[in-house]
Design an enzyme around this catalytic site. Structure first.
Site, PDB file in Angstrom:
ATOM      1  CE  LYS A 126      -2.936  -9.762   9.751  1.00 12.35           C
ATOM      2  NZ  LYS A 126      -3.725  -8.732  10.459  1.00 12.35           N
ATOM      3  CG  ASP A 145       0.388  -9.406  13.785  1.00 11.20           C
ATOM      4  OD1 ASP A 145       1.618  -9.350  14.048  1.00 11.20           O
ATOM      5  OD2 ASP A 145      -0.455  -9.819  14.597  1.00 11.20           O
TER       6      ASP A 145
END
Length: 229
Positions: A126, A145
């Site tokens: 991420k 996310d």
């Protein structure tokens, strides 16, 4: 053929088109000036809102503006500066360790490859995707996310719950140049309309493409996969 009868790829592309129309000016919500500041801000954003991170980073970056300064800072000082973002001891330790490695192994510059970024303490896919896309203009993957994971599941674009598996599904459905702006716009939509506890399906411009529209908030089961590094 109704919208819900489209293939996942066809629906994903139509959703992408609508998201671009709904949020034409969507951009990364974190405030930063350099790649290392973006890296630090993204690490701080874990389990924390971007708004809170943006309240914390001005004082942090004023005192410690680059990797060299952060690597040499007293750990206790870093902890106090990032305290309000939650999990502050672990975040401060990872940020300092990452900056130390940037200084000692990458000549003070944040690396611009996924492979190298993943060697930094506290950095997973991420964070790497965010840094590569916004600091270097490289779409190496799809940032997943909590919003992206939740909405992608609700929209029926994945049945996975592990972020890496969700990312793989989305990469197959979306054009690579749009991987990052998909995530940014989906995050905007999650905040504005498709909230976690009470999605506003009646006002949602994606409702006719959504496999969960009008239902109780769809919740993916908790992943049993090991947490990705």
């Amino acid at each position: 053929m109704t919208p819900k009868q489209l293939t996942p790829k066809q629906r994903a592309l139509e959703i992408l088109t609508r998201l671009k129309h709904l949020y034409p000016d969507a951009k990364c919500s974190l405030d930063y000036e350099t790649p290392v500041q973006l890296l630090v801000a993204t690490i701080l954003s874990a389990q924390c809102t971007d708004e809170r991170v943006n309240l914390v980073t001005p004082a942090l970056f004023e005192r410690f503006p680059n990797a060299e300064a952060i690597a040499a800072a007293p750990l206790e000082t870093l902890e106090q500066l990032v305290r309000s973002t939650g999990f502050y001891r672990n975040k401060a330790r990872n940020i300092q360790a990452a900056c130390h490695k940037i200084v000692t192994e990458f000549r003070g510059e944040v690396p611009n490859s996924m492979e190298q970024l993943l060697t930094l303490p506290g950095v997973a896919r991420k964070t790497s995707n965010v840094v590569l896309a916004h600091a270097y203009g490289i779409n190496a993957g799809v940032t997943v996310d909590t919003h992206v994971k939740r909405l992608s599941y609700r929209l029926g674009l994945t049945q996975q719950t592990d972020p890496i598996k969700v990312e793989r599904d989305l990469m197959k459905l979306l054009p690579q140049p749009d991987w990052e702006n998909w995530s940014i716009r989906l995050i905007y939509h999650g905040r504005a309309t498709c909230m976690a506890r009470k999605p506003d399906c009646d006002c949602c411009k994606l409702a006719d493409l959504c496999t969960s529209a009008g239902m109780a908030a769809a919740k993916p089961t908790k992943s049993k996969s090991p947490r990705p590094k």
